[in-house]
Motif scaffolding. Structure first.
Motif, PDB file in Angstrom:
ATOM      1  N   GLN A   7       0.980  -1.258   0.239  1.00  0.00           N
ATOM      2  CA  GLN A   7       0.068  -0.106  -0.277  1.00  0.00           C
ATOM      3  C   GLN A   7       0.195   0.995  -0.020  1.00  0.00           C
ATOM      4  N   PRO A   8       0.396   2.546  -1.138  1.00  0.00           N
ATOM      5  CA  PRO A   8       1.455   3.233  -0.752  1.00  0.00           C
ATOM      6  C   PRO A   8       1.270   4.330   0.399  1.00  0.00           C
ATOM      7  N   SER A   9       0.577   3.911   1.469  1.00  0.00           N
ATOM      8  CA  SER A   9       0.770   5.339   1.676  1.00  0.00           C
ATOM      9  C   SER A   9       0.926   4.415   3.264  1.00  0.00           C
ATOM     10  N   ALA A  10       1.732   3.062   3.260  1.00  0.00           N
ATOM     11  CA  ALA A  10       2.281   2.011   4.657  1.00  0.00           C
ATOM     12  C   ALA A  10       3.363   2.585   4.745  1.00  0.00           C
ATOM     13  N   PRO A  11       3.993   2.281   5.447  1.00  0.00           N
ATOM     14  CA  PRO A  11       5.720   2.602   6.643  1.00  0.00           C
ATOM     15  C   PRO A  11       6.403   1.331   6.191  1.00  0.00           C
ATOM     16  N   SER A  12       7.262   1.165   5.789  1.00  0.00           N
ATOM     17  CA  SER A  12       8.353  -0.354   5.457  1.00  0.00           C
ATOM     18  C   SER A  12       8.416  -0.219   6.374  1.00  0.00           C
ATOM     19  N   PRO A  13       8.246  -1.817   6.715  1.00  0.00           N
ATOM     20  CA  PRO A  13       9.033  -2.440   8.170  1.00  0.00           C
ATOM     21  C   PRO A  13      10.502  -2.651   8.511  1.00  0.00           C
ATOM     22  N   VAL A  14      10.648  -2.402  10.114  1.00  0.00           N
ATOM     23  CA  VAL A  14      12.333  -2.557  10.488  1.00  0.00           C
ATOM     24  C   VAL A  14      12.758  -3.334  10.515  1.00  0.00           C
ATOM     25  N   SER A  15      13.863  -3.348  10.062  1.00  0.00           N
ATOM     26  CA  SER A  15      14.744  -5.092  10.417  1.00  0.00           C
ATOM     27  C   SER A  15      14.544  -5.434  11.943  1.00  0.00           C
ATOM     28  N   ALA A  16      15.059  -6.687  12.095  1.00  0.00           N
ATOM     29  CA  ALA A  16      14.728  -7.344  13.177  1.00  0.00           C
ATOM     30  C   ALA A  16      15.295  -8.814  13.290  1.00  0.00           C
ATOM     31  N   PRO A  17      15.534  -9.335  14.047  1.00  0.00           N
ATOM     32  CA  PRO A  17      16.019 -10.503  14.580  1.00  0.00           C
ATOM     33  C   PRO A  17      15.027 -11.649  13.967  1.00  0.00           C
ATOM     34  N   LEU A  18      14.901 -12.628  13.438  1.00  0.00           N
ATOM     35  CA  LEU A  18      13.784 -13.289  13.534  1.00  0.00           C
ATOM     36  C   LEU A  18      14.251 -14.468  14.079  1.00  0.00           C
ATOM     37  N   ARG A  19      12.995 -15.515  13.975  1.00  0.00           N
ATOM     38  CA  ARG A  19      13.056 -17.143  14.722  1.00  0.00           C
ATOM     39  C   ARG A  19      12.644 -17.845  13.370  1.00  0.00           C
ATOM     40  N   GLU A  20      13.177 -18.603  12.969  1.00  0.00           N
ATOM     41  CA  GLU A  20      12.462 -19.749  11.917  1.00  0.00           C
ATOM     42  C   GLU A  20      11.679 -20.536  11.913  1.00  0.00           C
ATOM     43  N   LEU A  21      10.952 -20.643  10.413  1.00  0.00           N
ATOM     44  CA  LEU A  21       9.293 -20.766  10.791  1.00  0.00           C
ATOM     45  C   LEU A  21       9.891 -23.083  10.605  1.00  0.00           C
ATOM     46  N   PRO A  22       9.066 -23.839  12.065  1.00  0.00           N
ATOM     47  CA  PRO A  22       9.201 -24.515  12.387  1.00  0.00           C
ATOM     48  C   PRO A  22       8.750 -25.993  11.574  1.00  0.00           C
ATOM     49  N   TRP A  23       9.029 -25.851  10.581  1.00  0.00           N
ATOM     50  CA  TRP A  23       7.844 -26.433   9.212  1.00  0.00           C
ATOM     51  C   TRP A  23       8.391 -28.001   9.798  1.00  0.00           C
ATOM     52  N   GLY A  24       6.444 -28.236   9.512  1.00  0.00           N
ATOM     53  CA  GLY A  24       6.537 -30.475  10.002  1.00  0.00           C
ATOM     54  C   GLY A  24       5.959 -30.537   8.240  1.00  0.00           C
ATOM     55  N   GLN A  25       5.596 -31.852   8.808  1.00  0.00           N
ATOM     56  CA  GLN A  25       5.006 -33.066   8.218  1.00  0.00           C
ATOM     57  C   GLN A  25       3.529 -31.976   7.455  1.00  0.00           C
ATOM     58  N   ILE A  26       2.734 -31.978   8.056  1.00  0.00           N
ATOM     59  CA  ILE A  26       1.570 -30.774   7.520  1.00  0.00           C
ATOM     60  C   ILE A  26       1.915 -29.359   8.612  1.00  0.00           C
ATOM     61  N   ASN A  27       1.238 -28.679   7.921  1.00  0.00           N
ATOM     62  CA  ASN A  27       1.377 -27.071   8.119  1.00  0.00           C
ATOM     63  C   ASN A  27       0.534 -25.940   8.606  1.00  0.00           C
ATOM     64  N   PHE A  28       0.541 -24.840   9.107  1.00  0.00           N
ATOM     65  CA  PHE A  28      -0.966 -24.227   8.412  1.00  0.00           C
ATOM     66  C   PHE A  28      -0.219 -22.907   8.853  1.00  0.00           C
ATOM     67  N   LEU A  29      -1.030 -21.888   8.278  1.00  0.00           N
ATOM     68  CA  LEU A  29      -1.504 -20.664   8.142  1.00  0.00           C
ATOM     69  C   LEU A  29      -2.385 -20.423   9.053  1.00  0.00           C
ATOM     70  N   HIS A  30      -2.433 -19.070  10.110  1.00  0.00           N
ATOM     71  CA  HIS A  30      -4.028 -18.636  10.100  1.00  0.00           C
ATOM     72  C   HIS A  30      -4.310 -17.440  10.393  1.00  0.00           C
ATOM     73  N   THR A  31      -5.386 -16.858  10.648  1.00  0.00           N
ATOM     74  CA  THR A  31      -5.654 -15.558  10.308  1.00  0.00           C
ATOM     75  C   THR A  31      -7.320 -15.730  11.477  1.00  0.00           C
ATOM     76  N   THR A  32      -7.211 -14.745  12.814  1.00  0.00           N
ATOM     77  CA  THR A  32      -8.812 -14.510  12.585  1.00  0.00           C
ATOM     78  C   THR A  32      -9.173 -13.065  12.806  1.00  0.00           C
ATOM     79  N   ASP A  33     -10.069 -12.704  13.177  1.00  0.00           N
ATOM     80  CA  ASP A  33     -10.209 -11.523  14.023  1.00  0.00           C
ATOM     81  C   ASP A  33      -9.419 -10.079  12.787  1.00  0.00           C
ATOM     82  N   THR A  34      -9.609 -10.161  11.806  1.00  0.00           N
ATOM     83  CA  THR A  34      -8.995  -9.677  11.422  1.00  0.00           C
ATOM     84  C   THR A  34      -9.984  -8.182  10.776  1.00  0.00           C
ATOM     85  N   HIS A  35     -10.900  -8.176  11.122  1.00  0.00           N
ATOM     86  CA  HIS A  35     -12.138  -7.386  11.154  1.00  0.00           C
ATOM     87  C   HIS A  35     -11.566  -6.235  10.024  1.00  0.00           C
ATOM     88  N   GLY A  36     -11.828  -6.432   8.601  1.00  0.00           N
ATOM     89  CA  GLY A  36     -11.168  -5.540   7.735  1.00  0.00           C
ATOM     90  C   GLY A  36     -10.046  -4.331   7.459  1.00  0.00           C
TER      91      GLY A  36
END
Length: 593
Positions: A7-36
């Motif tokens: 989005q043109p008016s959104a700020p760019s994120p700041v770099s930060a130390p990250l933990r890796e994703l713990p991949w497995g045999q079956i994996n899920f992405l989950h969202t909730t309460d996005t409220h628009g």
């Protein structure tokens, strides 16, 4: 690695130390309460990715899963509406968001309570969202009266059985809503305890050709409803893994039911993409005992920004976006322009927080309301000279106000509810004087008289999870909950989520310094003209947000008053809370930012 939000008016994120994703045999992405909030957070770098970026992220992770021969499923557990101008600013509401949201490929999707408050939004869910996701929308305990035939029918399928693409895992999935009672009369929410006694549910959980149960729902993961479902499944399938996905409380949380059953709750407002993995799931003819004995579950809460997305996909600003995702980001941008969401109403001179500072405080949004907005705006001309008390519940304010531009969009992120005001005229001062105390401190007593009127429903949802005041070291103006803890760090970290849950303190993908969280009362009040010549008036008008009328009437009864709904009338008819706030800003916060 530079990251630029779509989005043109959104700020760019700041770099930060990250933990890796713990991949497995079956994996899920989950969202909730996005409220628009599908445009992302346009004033917060940590959460500045939009729904199009999330579509690109999911598509890239699906490609990774396919390449490695594992599975990735996408889950959403409701409350997709009310809380952002992208949904609330159109007439009728939601003209653009349905087409935006449907572009994500979601494997299990459920309803939230916000989709059910009004008949038009629940009809839209049945006529638009359910067909958009075909058989993937699940409604295990919800019926609707078909708007075309009047017949009572399930909102969507009760459950779904399917086999995953790469690992051939046989999944039985359900889609629940908590025992919600505030729905419009065109829908019927059946109690979970009754649903699990129905034959279709018993048949589904007795199926022996199942490798994994998935229970998705707009239900807090530590609720009695989920405990009942867990006990019902575990009572007949003692060793089959169960993965719960929850929502409603707007928090990051993770619960262990037993060694083969866990639950994840993935925040609010497009701040969080939940990642869940399971390994050791049996499939078909496998030796079940050996694989299940080594079963592992893991989670990660991903900050919704492109810096995180690039890292977890090992891509960059050139290689990360998919054509599909970029098109959706463009659709979001054009929708925002059509709705004029960036049009400025005023310029906020300071930050105003819901929970980041104690109440009362000059930077508390509730102090601002009771001291400035409500006394100035909540008044009818013909009764302007009558002393009055104006009461609002703190849960009506859903987000902070940041110093700077206060836009059309801001009005809906701060308070999206179209609730108006009601009034009880000429209430004796001796009763009204005690009303706020009862609403804030006598919740248990009121609930004994009316069990459906839970005191926590008046306050922000985040407090319902049992949060207590937590002051982060050196971060007085930031917030953090009881479930969060200070990360040991050797470098300067940006403030943000530092979640502590049943699996430990390493769930957040981004390492942050903590911020503070302060509880606020259920309700606040403004008193106008109630004392003259150092003497309290004898009677006054009690004005309040329409949503809290049942609690107000019950509290007055507790105090000895005899009032019912026939004693109330509309106040400021045609003016809702959102409009009132926006008008105050236009009147008082003019100037350049």
């Amino acid at each position: 690695m530079a990251a630029h939000a779509a989005q043109p008016s959104a700020p760019s994120p700041v770099s930060a130390p990250l933990r890796e994703l713990p991949w497995g045999q079956i994996n899920f992405l989950h969202t909730t309460d996005t409220h628009g909030w599908h445009a992302g957070h346009l004033q917060e770098p940590s959460f500045s990715a939009d729904w199009g970026d999330y579509i690109s992220f999911a598509e890239r992770l699906r490609g990774k899963a396919d390449a490695e021969g594992v599975d990735l499923l996408v889950i959403d557990t409701g409350d997709r509406i009310e809380g952002n101008g992208l949904y609330d600013a159109s007439d009728p509401k939601g003209i653009y968001t349905s087409d935006i949201f449907k572009e994500q490929e979601i494997d299990v999707i459920t309803v939230g309570n916000h989709e059910l408050y009004k008949q038009n939004s629940s009809d839209d869910e049945y006529l638009k969202t359910v067909p958009n996701f075909k058989g993937n929308y699940l409604a295990s305990n919800l019926d609707i009266f078909d708007p075309k035939t009047g017949e009572r029918v399930p909102l969507a399928r009760r459950y779904r059985k399917f086999t995953t693409k790469n690992q051939s895992i046989r999944v039985v999935a359900f889609g629940f809503l908590f025992d919600f009672k505030g729905n419009a009369n065109n829908t019927i929410v059946q109690k979970v305890q009754d649903t699990i006694e129905e034959e279709w549910f018993k048949d589904a959980i007795h199926d022996r050709e199942v490798d994994l149960f998935v229970v998705a729902g707009h239900v807090h993961i530590r609720s009695e409803e989920y405990r009942m479902i867990f006990r019902a499944i575990r009572g007949v399938q003692w060793d089959t893994p169960i993965q719960f996905f929850g929502g409603h409380y707007h928090i990051r949380d993770y619960k262990k039911f037993d060694s083969k059953s866990y639950a994840i709750e993935s925040g609010r407002y497009m701040e969080t993409i939940g990642f869940q993995s399971i390994s050791g799931v049996t499939t078909g003819g496998d030796d079940q005992s050996s694989r299940r004995a080594s079963m592992t579950f893991a989670r990660r809460y991903i900050d919704n920004n492109l810096y995180s997305f690039y890292h977890h996909t090992a891509l960059n600003s050139t290689t990360f976006p998919t054509a599909h995702g970029s098109n959706v980001s463009s659709l979001i941008s054009s929708s925002r322009k059509a709705l004029k969401l960036d049009s400025q109403f005023g310029c906020a001179p300071i930050d105003l927080w819901t929970n980041r500072v104690p109440y009362p405080n000059n930077n508390s949004i509730f102090s601002w309301l009771e001291q400035l907005v409500l006394p100035d705006m909540a008044v009818e001309t013909e009764r302007e000279s009558i002393p009055r008390m104006v009461i609002a519940n703190t849960g009506a304010m859903r987000f902070d106000i940041f110093k700077g531009a206060f836009t059309k969009d801001t009005t809906f992120t701060v308070s999206p509810f179209s609730t108006g005001f009601r009034c009880i005229k000429d209430v004796p001062f001796k009763l009204a004087d005690q009303l706020l105390r009862v609403l804030n401190n006598e919740g248990q007593i009121l609930e004994q008289a009316a069990p459906d009127l839970k005191a926590w429903m008046l306050a922000p949802p985040e407090q319902a999870a049992g949060r207590a005041d937590m002051v982060a070291l050196g971060a007085q103006k930031n917030y953090q909950s009881k479930q969060q803890t200070l990360l040991a760090n050797k470098q300067k970290l940006t403030p943000g989520y530092t979640t502590k849950d049943d699996a430990g303190e390493d769930g957040d993908d981004t390492m942050h310094s903590p911020i503070s969280f302060y509880d606020v009362p259920n309700c606040i009040e403004a008193r106008i003209g109630t004392v003259t010549d150092d003497k309290a008036v004898e009677t006054l008008d009690v004005v309040y947000l329409e949503f809290i009328q049942p609690w107000v009437l019950l509290a007055l009864k507790f105090l000895g008053g005899e009032y019912d709904s026939t004693d109330t009338e509309a106040y400021l008819e045609g003016v809702d809370f959102t409009t009132l706030i926006a008008q105050w800003v236009k009147n008082n916060w003019q100037g350049d930012c």
